[in-house]
Motif scaffolding. Structure first.
Motif, PDB file in Angstrom:
ATOM      1  N   GLY A  45       0.830  -1.200   0.000  1.00 21.89           N
ATOM      2  CA  GLY A  45       0.000   0.000   0.000  1.00 21.89           C
ATOM      3  C   GLY A  45       0.858   1.240   0.000  1.00 21.89           C
ATOM      4  N   LYS A  46       0.201   2.381  -0.068  1.00 25.81           N
ATOM      5  CA  LYS A  46       0.913   3.647  -0.105  1.00 25.81           C
ATOM      6  C   LYS A  46       1.549   3.958   1.247  1.00 25.81           C
ATOM      7  CE  LYS A  46      -2.239   5.592  -3.578  1.00 25.81           C
ATOM      8  NZ  LYS A  46      -3.238   6.664  -3.871  1.00 25.81           N
ATOM      9  N   LEU A  47       2.397   4.963   1.257  1.00 24.72           N
ATOM     10  CA  LEU A  47       3.047   5.392   2.494  1.00 24.72           C
ATOM     11  C   LEU A  47       2.012   5.788   3.544  1.00 24.72           C
ATOM     12  CD1 LEU A  47       5.899   7.623   1.028  1.00 24.72           C
ATOM     13  CD2 LEU A  47       6.216   5.482   2.275  1.00 24.72           C
ATOM     14  N   GLY A  48       2.209   5.323   4.763  1.00 26.21           N
ATOM     15  CA  GLY A  48       1.405   5.776   5.884  1.00 26.21           C
ATOM     16  C   GLY A  48       0.068   5.098   6.099  1.00 26.21           C
ATOM     17  N   VAL A  49      -0.247   4.086   5.285  1.00 31.17           N
ATOM     18  CA  VAL A  49      -1.570   3.472   5.435  1.00 31.17           C
ATOM     19  C   VAL A  49      -1.627   2.442   6.570  1.00 31.17           C
ATOM     20  CG1 VAL A  49      -2.287   3.883   3.061  1.00 31.17           C
ATOM     21  CG2 VAL A  49      -1.067   1.759   3.629  1.00 31.17           C
ATOM     22  N   GLY A  50      -0.466   2.115   7.149  1.00 36.54           N
ATOM     23  CA  GLY A  50      -0.486   1.241   8.324  1.00 36.54           C
ATOM     24  C   GLY A  50       0.041  -0.160   8.110  1.00 36.54           C
ATOM     25  N   LYS A  51       0.845  -0.372   7.098  1.00 32.11           N
ATOM     26  CA  LYS A  51       1.382  -1.716   6.826  1.00 32.11           C
ATOM     27  C   LYS A  51       2.296  -2.181   7.960  1.00 32.11           C
ATOM     28  CE  LYS A  51       3.338  -0.302   3.048  1.00 32.11           C
ATOM     29  NZ  LYS A  51       2.938   1.137   3.122  1.00 32.11           N
ATOM     30  N   VAL A  62      -1.129 -11.835  -0.646  1.00 32.22           N
ATOM     31  CA  VAL A  62      -1.096 -10.377  -0.787  1.00 32.22           C
ATOM     32  C   VAL A  62      -2.343  -9.755  -0.172  1.00 32.22           C
ATOM     33  CG1 VAL A  62      -1.075  -8.443  -2.416  1.00 32.22           C
ATOM     34  CG2 VAL A  62       0.315 -10.484  -2.877  1.00 32.22           C
ATOM     35  N   ILE A  63      -2.128  -8.754   0.666  1.00 30.70           N
ATOM     36  CA  ILE A  63      -3.226  -7.949   1.201  1.00 30.70           C
ATOM     37  C   ILE A  63      -2.913  -6.484   0.906  1.00 30.70           C
ATOM     38  CG2 ILE A  63      -4.443  -7.129   3.250  1.00 30.70           C
ATOM     39  CD1 ILE A  63      -4.143  -9.788   4.507  1.00 30.70           C
ATOM     40  N   THR A  64      -3.781  -5.845   0.151  1.00 27.33           N
ATOM     41  CA  THR A  64      -3.618  -4.421  -0.150  1.00 27.33           C
ATOM     42  C   THR A  64      -4.240  -3.602   0.970  1.00 27.33           C
ATOM     43  OG1 THR A  64      -3.696  -4.856  -2.534  1.00 27.33           O
ATOM     44  CG2 THR A  64      -4.088  -2.590  -1.810  1.00 27.33           C
ATOM     45  N   ILE A  65      -3.434  -2.738   1.572  1.00 25.95           N
ATOM     46  CA  ILE A  65      -3.933  -1.860   2.633  1.00 25.95           C
ATOM     47  C   ILE A  65      -4.300  -0.526   1.997  1.00 25.95           C
ATOM     48  CG2 ILE A  65      -3.463  -0.842   4.886  1.00 25.95           C
ATOM     49  CD1 ILE A  65      -3.418  -3.928   4.797  1.00 25.95           C
ATOM     50  N   THR A  66      -5.553  -0.161   2.130  1.00 22.30           N
ATOM     51  CA  THR A  66      -6.070   1.035   1.458  1.00 22.30           C
ATOM     52  C   THR A  66      -6.308   2.168   2.452  1.00 22.30           C
ATOM     53  OG1 THR A  66      -8.334   0.208   1.696  1.00 22.30           O
ATOM     54  CG2 THR A  66      -7.161  -0.356  -0.331  1.00 22.30           C
ATOM     55  N   GLY A  67      -6.752   3.288   1.912  1.00 23.11           N
ATOM     56  CA  GLY A  67      -7.094   4.420   2.764  1.00 23.11           C
ATOM     57  C   GLY A  67      -6.047   5.512   2.738  1.00 23.11           C
ATOM     58  N   VAL A  68      -6.332   6.590   3.453  1.00 26.66           N
ATOM     59  CA  VAL A  68      -5.388   7.698   3.548  1.00 26.66           C
ATOM     60  C   VAL A  68      -4.378   7.397   4.657  1.00 26.66           C
ATOM     61  CG1 VAL A  68      -7.064   9.377   2.704  1.00 26.66           C
ATOM     62  CG2 VAL A  68      -6.906   8.906   5.178  1.00 26.66           C
ATOM     63  N   PHE A 105       5.666  -9.684   5.026  1.00 30.72           N
ATOM     64  CA  PHE A 105       6.348  -8.666   4.238  1.00 30.72           C
ATOM     65  C   PHE A 105       5.506  -7.394   4.258  1.00 30.72           C
ATOM     66  CE2 PHE A 105       7.014 -12.849   2.430  1.00 30.72           C
ATOM     67  CZ  PHE A 105       8.374 -12.912   2.166  1.00 30.72           C
ATOM     68  N   THR A 106       6.163  -6.246   4.259  1.00 28.55           N
ATOM     69  CA  THR A 106       5.464  -4.994   3.978  1.00 28.55           C
ATOM     70  C   THR A 106       6.224  -4.295   2.860  1.00 28.55           C
ATOM     71  OG1 THR A 106       6.623  -3.354   5.372  1.00 28.55           O
ATOM     72  CG2 THR A 106       5.023  -4.796   6.468  1.00 28.55           C
ATOM     73  N   SER A 107       5.494  -3.597   2.010  1.00 22.68           N
ATOM     74  CA  SER A 107       6.151  -2.924   0.889  1.00 22.68           C
ATOM     75  C   SER A 107       5.255  -1.852   0.288  1.00 22.68           C
ATOM     76  CB  SER A 107       6.521  -3.940  -0.205  1.00 22.68           C
ATOM     77  OG  SER A 107       7.268  -3.317  -1.235  1.00 22.68           O
ATOM     78  N   ASN A 108       5.897  -0.830  -0.265  1.00 19.25           N
ATOM     79  CA  ASN A 108       5.175   0.146  -1.077  1.00 19.25           C
ATOM     80  C   ASN A 108       5.040  -0.352  -2.510  1.00 19.25           C
ATOM     81  OD1 ASN A 108       5.141   1.958   1.112  1.00 19.25           O
ATOM     82  ND2 ASN A 108       7.137   2.778   0.546  1.00 19.25           N
ATOM     83  N   LEU A 157       9.787  -8.939   7.203  1.00 22.08           N
ATOM     84  CA  LEU A 157      10.666  -8.182   6.319  1.00 22.08           C
ATOM     85  C   LEU A 157       9.929  -6.901   5.956  1.00 22.08           C
ATOM     86  CD1 LEU A 157      12.096 -11.055   4.087  1.00 22.08           C
ATOM     87  CD2 LEU A 157      13.286  -9.780   5.886  1.00 22.08           C
ATOM     88  N   ASP A 158      10.197  -5.863   6.725  1.00 23.75           N
ATOM     89  CA  ASP A 158       9.486  -4.598   6.615  1.00 23.75           C
ATOM     90  C   ASP A 158      10.130  -3.705   5.566  1.00 23.75           C
ATOM     91  OD1 ASP A 158       7.544  -2.632   7.537  1.00 23.75           O
ATOM     92  OD2 ASP A 158       9.222  -1.612   8.507  1.00 23.75           O
ATOM     93  N   ASP A 159       9.315  -3.166   4.685  1.00 20.95           N
ATOM     94  CA  ASP A 159       9.761  -2.221   3.658  1.00 20.95           C
ATOM     95  C   ASP A 159      10.680  -2.877   2.624  1.00 20.95           C
ATOM     96  OD1 ASP A 159       9.362   0.269   2.624  1.00 20.95           O
ATOM     97  OD2 ASP A 159      10.869   1.282   3.850  1.00 20.95           O
ATOM     98  N   ILE A 160      10.373  -4.105   2.256  1.00 22.91           N
ATOM     99  CA  ILE A 160      11.157  -4.765   1.213  1.00 22.91           C
ATOM    100  C   ILE A 160      10.931  -4.029  -0.113  1.00 22.91           C
ATOM    101  CG2 ILE A 160       9.357  -6.474   0.654  1.00 22.91           C
ATOM    102  CD1 ILE A 160      11.671  -8.504   0.227  1.00 22.91           C
ATOM    103  N   GLY A 161      11.991  -3.838  -0.843  1.00 16.93           N
ATOM    104  CA  GLY A 161      11.928  -3.069  -2.076  1.00 16.93           C
ATOM    105  C   GLY A 161      12.471  -1.666  -1.904  1.00 16.93           C
ATOM    106  N   ALA A 162      12.631  -1.222  -0.640  1.00 13.16           N
ATOM    107  CA  ALA A 162      13.166   0.118  -0.382  1.00 13.16           C
ATOM    108  C   ALA A 162      14.681   0.092  -0.225  1.00 13.16           C
ATOM    109  CB  ALA A 162      12.529   0.714   0.875  1.00 13.16           C
ATOM    110  N   GLU A 163      15.257  -1.117  -0.119  1.00 14.88           N
ATOM    111  CA  GLU A 163      16.709  -1.232   0.047  1.00 14.88           C
ATOM    112  C   GLU A 163      17.430  -0.931  -1.265  1.00 14.88           C
ATOM    113  OE1 GLU A 163      15.322  -5.171  -1.491  1.00 14.88           O
ATOM    114  OE2 GLU A 163      14.575  -3.696  -0.063  1.00 14.88           O
TER     115      GLU A 163
END
Length: 206
Positions: free
Chosen positions: A65-71, A196-202, A159-162, A126-132
């Motif tokens: 999900g996007k930044l800040g949505v709570g992943k 995969v779970i998409t976390i939505t919202g602001v 896993f969490t990722s943007n 594995l938090d924020d995988i893909g940001a490395e």
């Protein structure tokens, strides 16, 4: 009395083999979530995660999900719950993990010990995988063996990722004309280890 209460609050920290969580994040749990302003989809996600904790399923989740949505928040709730049940937990912020490994390349004992915690913990996040800053070494000698071991031994992994999985594949290929075969090896294991779970919202950050 205050110190005794604080000690109780953080007693589960002893079950973290790697802990990249802040003191505030170590207190995250599902009981503290205010669902009054959340939609049904998010409430259903919370219910699913609670059920997963009480199940014997070895298959974890890939929160995207996007930044800040709570992943990271959701992953930390699950990690803290497992740690409170005396499970061994490794909560790894992937960019930090990779940097620490690179900084200690000359210390083989450190590398073996640090990786061993990621391999063997009952739950690995594995938090924020893909940001490395992905390199062939990080991809092929660090991430792939960890995921391979955990897949073969049916160990719970989150896993969490943007990045969506397609976006992550491109990052792991490293360049436009990169090695997609090796990237696909990682993706295959992520799909085996998680749903995969998409976390939505602001943004839920305050």
């Amino acid at each position: 009395r205050y110190l005794i209460e604080e000690k109780k609050l953080y007693a589960h920290q002893k079950n973290y083999t790697i802990c990249h969580l802040s003191k505030k994040e170590l207190l995250n749990n599902f009981n503290n979530i205010d669902l009054s302003n959340e939609d049904k989809y998010y409430q259903d996600v919370i219910d699913l995660l609670k059920q997963w904790l009480d199940s014997k399923s070895s298959k974890g989740f890939y929160f995207v999900g996007k930044l800040g949505v709570g992943k990271t928040f959701l992953a930390s709730c699950l990690a803290n719950a497992e740690a409170r049940r005396n499970k061994k937990v490794a909560f790894v912020k992937v960019p930090t993990f990779c940097q620490q490994l690179k900084s200690n390349l000359d210390d083989k004992d450190y590398i073996v010990n640090y990786l061993g915690k990621a391999y063997h913990s009952d739950l690995l996040v594995l938090d924020d995988i893909g940001a490395e800053n992905t390199t062939p070494w990080i991809r092929d000698d660090i991430i792939l063996p960890i995921l391979d071991y955990r897949m073969e031994n049916e160990k719970r992994t989150l896993f969490t990722s943007n990045c969506t999985l397609d976006e992550l594949r491109k990052r792991l290929a490293i360049s436009v004309n990169g090695d997609f075969v090796k990237a696909d090896r990682i993706l295959e294991r992520i799909r085996s280890l998680s749903s995969v779970i998409t976390i939505t919202g602001v943004s839920r950050r305050k």
